[in-house]
Write a protein that holds these residues in place. Structure first.
Motif, PDB file in Angstrom:
ATOM      1  N   ASP A  91       7.343   7.651  -5.989  1.00 38.88           N
ATOM      2  CA  ASP A  91       7.293   8.840  -6.839  1.00 38.88           C
ATOM      3  C   ASP A  91       7.185  10.111  -6.006  1.00 38.88           C
ATOM      4  N   ALA A  92       6.434  10.059  -4.909  1.00 36.29           N
ATOM      5  CA  ALA A  92       6.204  11.239  -4.072  1.00 36.29           C
ATOM      6  C   ALA A  92       7.435  11.646  -3.261  1.00 36.29           C
TER       7      ALA A  92
ATOM      8  N   GLU B 161      10.778   6.106 -11.046  1.00 36.98           N
ATOM      9  CA  GLU B 161      10.366   6.731  -9.788  1.00 36.98           C
ATOM     10  C   GLU B 161      11.541   6.995  -8.852  1.00 36.98           C
TER      11      GLU B 161
ATOM     12  N   LYS C 148       0.958  -0.094  -8.246  1.00 36.51           N
ATOM     13  CA  LYS C 148       0.528   1.305  -8.399  1.00 36.51           C
ATOM     14  C   LYS C 148       0.687   2.058  -7.081  1.00 36.51           C
ATOM     15  N   ASP C 149       0.320   1.415  -5.983  1.00 43.54           N
ATOM     16  CA  ASP C 149       0.461   2.049  -4.666  1.00 43.54           C
ATOM     17  C   ASP C 149       1.930   2.278  -4.318  1.00 43.54           C
TER      18      ASP C 149
ATOM     19  N   ARG D 297       6.097   1.874 -16.991  1.00 43.90           N
ATOM     20  CA  ARG D 297       5.092   2.324 -16.010  1.00 43.90           C
ATOM     21  C   ARG D 297       3.670   1.905 -16.409  1.00 43.90           C
TER      22      ARG D 297
ATOM     23  N   SER E  18       4.422   2.519  -6.438  1.00 43.91           N
ATOM     24  CA  SER E  18       4.908   3.539  -7.361  1.00 43.91           C
ATOM     25  C   SER E  18       4.573   4.938  -6.850  1.00 43.91           C
ATOM     26  N   ALA E  19       3.357   5.130  -6.363  1.00 40.97           N
ATOM     27  CA  ALA E  19       2.940   6.442  -5.858  1.00 40.97           C
ATOM     28  C   ALA E  19       3.772   6.856  -4.648  1.00 40.97           C
ATOM     29  N   GLN E  20       4.074   5.918  -3.752  1.00 45.01           N
ATOM     30  CA  GLN E  20       4.886   6.231  -2.572  1.00 45.01           C
ATOM     31  C   GLN E  20       6.296   6.658  -2.971  1.00 45.01           C
TER      32      GLN E  20
END
Length: 192
Positions: A75-76, A105, A68-69, A60, A71-73
């Motif tokens: 991960d959420a 993720e 990063k974007d 990571r 990953s955030a999607q």
């Protein structure tokens, strides 16, 4: 505490694709289901370059903002539905690329499939994808939605499938909700 997040991933990126049309139908059903906070990731819009991160995704240590974007999607999300066509007996290269960008993720999250295509309705793509997602500790639901000869079910730009597909999609949403809830402790332990 809100509803679990269901991330619908549109896997086709080809010009003239029907993936968004199929996804619109499923997203409407998911909205009626009301068990999830439904979000959409369209790989055609994300346009992730062919894996260009220098470090293994397990670490990571992402260098690029697009990773990063993404990953955030991912991960959420608490659960996924991949809306995918079948290309040459398998799933799309952009989907494989998007999956391979990340690692942890994806873990302990259920995934359902809405596949489409010709005579097989994308079932061969789903079968070839299941070992990939299981390697990432995802739980692939046994049942999936298959839309054979999908073009014949599109009327004025809207997918109008039969009752069987609609019923299967609703049952898949129920199962996604149950499994996402059952895997919640594993996701919490994994995040810690």
């Amino acid at each position: 505490m809100g509803k679990p997040v269901l991330q619908v991933v549109i896997a086709s990126t080809r010009p003239g694709r029907v993936g968004p049309t199929v996804a619109d139908w499923f997203i409407a059903l998911a909205g009626q289901h009301a068990g999830f906070d439904v979000r959409v990731s369209d790989l055609g819009e994300l346009a992730l370059p062919l894996m260009n991160e220098p470090n293994h995704p397990k670490l990571r240590r992402y260098q690029h903002q697009h990773t990063k974007d993404w990953s955030a999607q991912v991960d959420a999300a608490d659960a996924f539905v991949f809306v995918l066509p079948e290309y040459n007996y398998t799933f799309t290269a952009p989907l494989k690329n998007a999956i391979d960008y990340l690692h942890g993720e994806w873990a302990y999250k259920p995934v359902g499939f809405v596949s489409y295509g010709g005579v097989s309705g994308g079932l061969r793509a789903v079968q070839s994808l299941k070992p990939v997602v299981s390697t990432l500790n995802m739980f692939a639901l046994p049942a999936s939605v298959s839309l054979p000869f999908v073009a014949s079910s599109i009327v004025d730009g809207v997918l109008v499938p039969g009752e069987l597909a609609t019923g299967t999609a609703k049952a898949m949403l129920d199962e996604l909700l149950r499994v996402a809830d059952a895997l919640k402790p594993l996701r919490a332990n994994s995040a810690a």
